[in-house]
Design an enzyme around this catalytic site. Structure first.
Site, PDB file in Angstrom:
ATOM      1  N   ASP A 168      39.320  41.550  16.049  1.00 55.05           N
ATOM      2  CA  ASP A 168      40.565  40.950  16.563  1.00 55.05           C
ATOM      3  C   ASP A 168      41.753  41.578  15.839  1.00 55.05           C
ATOM      4  O   ASP A 168      41.877  41.443  14.606  1.00 55.05           O
ATOM      5  CB  ASP A 168      40.555  39.430  16.332  1.00 55.05           C
ATOM      6  CG  ASP A 168      39.577  38.716  17.261  1.00 55.05           C
ATOM      7  OD1 ASP A 168      39.003  39.375  18.167  1.00 55.05           O
ATOM      8  OD2 ASP A 168      39.388  37.503  17.083  1.00 55.05           O
ATOM      9  N   ASN A 194      31.807  34.638  17.442  1.00 55.12           N
ATOM     10  CA  ASN A 194      32.487  33.414  16.995  1.00 55.12           C
ATOM     11  C   ASN A 194      31.577  32.196  17.160  1.00 55.12           C
ATOM     12  O   ASN A 194      31.469  31.349  16.261  1.00 55.12           O
ATOM     13  CB  ASN A 194      33.756  33.173  17.819  1.00 55.12           C
ATOM     14  CG  ASN A 194      34.839  34.216  17.571  1.00 55.12           C
ATOM     15  OD1 ASN A 194      34.743  34.994  16.642  1.00 55.12           O
ATOM     16  ND2 ASN A 194      35.855  34.223  18.413  1.00 55.12           N
ATOM     17  N   GLY A 248      37.792  27.315  21.289  1.00 57.63           N
ATOM     18  CA  GLY A 248      36.767  27.046  22.314  1.00 57.63           C
ATOM     19  C   GLY A 248      35.396  27.542  21.861  1.00 57.63           C
ATOM     20  O   GLY A 248      34.371  26.905  22.136  1.00 57.63           O
ATOM     21  N   ASP A 249      35.367  28.667  21.174  1.00 56.30           N
ATOM     22  CA  ASP A 249      34.093  29.206  20.680  1.00 56.30           C
ATOM     23  C   ASP A 249      33.549  28.314  19.557  1.00 56.30           C
ATOM     24  O   ASP A 249      32.326  28.122  19.438  1.00 56.30           O
ATOM     25  CB  ASP A 249      34.277  30.631  20.153  1.00 56.30           C
ATOM     26  CG  ASP A 249      34.961  31.533  21.178  1.00 56.30           C
ATOM     27  OD1 ASP A 249      34.785  31.293  22.383  1.00 56.30           O
ATOM     28  OD2 ASP A 249      35.680  32.461  20.759  1.00 56.30           O
TER      29      ASP A 249
END
Ligand code: RIB
Length: 287
Positions: A14, A44, A239-240
């Site tokens: 990232d 993740n 969310g992960d």
């Protein structure tokens, strides 16, 4: 395989930059210094699950470059088994991420090695000892379809974080134990949350960010309240974190609502720190 949780998905470096606001088309804005952090929806998810105590292996691919080493290091130091992470001739996937002062992110992914994760990589998988297979969609759709079919055939529960949204075969949707989507993804799939089950999965979870989550089962919808945090620093990978913690608790035998409540806590804690994997709490921190 001895792990109870198997995760199939991407691993990305990232490249994160803080910006006051996002540029419009044709516009340039200046941001802060670039920070390079381990990410990718699959990696993740696996790291989030391992941090809260799951025994987890990742199926994926990285390049033979420095970013690949960064990802292997993050996975392994969190306790994720990387024996099924292959080294591709393509470069490690990269996510270009901007984060605004409200903690919101926007992301462009260059998949690279992630698109080398092929159906043949899942054909040889042993599901012995596995309780749950969790997938997300930054690897080829046909690979995810093959893995869900194989896991379901082996009696392993299947979780799909349908992110980014893609059109799935009807049979794959029917093979899902839990479909996880955010509210935007849910709206693209069905007019109403309870209609998500008409697509085929046994159950669905709609994540609602700061408002918690909704667990959709044949018996009805249960709202899982949000966990309040003092300051939202960065929502990247929340969310992960939810999918990883949910899968970890399902593999331990929790029912769906209990697992979702735990996952909501993990996701809330993850937004209080910068980055995806570096922000994920341990079981002791979740309490
Ligand atoms: O869900 C967050 C992740 O999406 C980031 O870590 C980035 O790599 C992209 O895959």
């Amino acid at each position: 395989m001895t792990q109870t949780l198997l995760v199939l998905g991407s691993a990305n470096a990232d490249l994160v930059v803080e910006v006051g606001r996002r540029p419009a088309g044709g516009e340039t804005v200046l941001g802060g210094d670039t920070v390079v952090l381990p990410g990718g929806k699959g990696a993740n998810t696996a790291v989030a699950a391992a941090r809260v105590g799951a025994s987890v292996a990742l199926v994926g691919a990285v390049g033979g470059d420095g970013y690949g080493s960064l990802l292997r290091e993050s996975l392994e130091s969190s306790g994720v088994d990387t024996a099924l992470v292959k080294t591709s001739s393509r470069p490690t996937g990269i996510a270009y991420i901007t984060v605004t002062p409200d903690g919101e992110n926007s992301i462009v992914v260059s998949p690279g090695a992630n698109f080398d994760v092929s159906p043949s990589d899942v054909d040889g998988l042993s599901f012995e000892g596995a309780q749950v297979l969790t997938c997300s969609l930054e690897v080829p759709l046909e690979t995810v379809v093959r893995a869900i079919g194989a896991a379901s055939g082996a009696g392993v529960r299947t979780v799909l974080n349908l992110s980014p949204v893609a059109e799935l075969p009807a049979e794959t949707l029917r093979q899902l134990t839990v479909l996880v989507v955010n509210e935007h993804e849910a709206a693209q799939l069905a007019p109403d949350w309870s209609d998500l089950l008409a697509l085929g999965p046994d159950s669905a979870i709609v994540t609602l960010g700061a408002r918690g989550a909704a667990v959709v089962q044949r018996s009805g919808v249960v709202e899982v309240p949000a966990v309040e945090v003092a300051e939202v620093v960065d929502t990247t990978g929340a969310g992960d974190a939810f999918a990883g913690a949910l899968s970890a608790r399902l593999a331990e035998g929790d029912d769906l609502v209990k697992a979702a409540k735990y996952a909501a806590k993990v996701a809330a804690l993850s937004v209080t720190k910068a980055g995806a994997q570096p922000s994920y709490p341990t079981a002791a921190e979740v309490g």
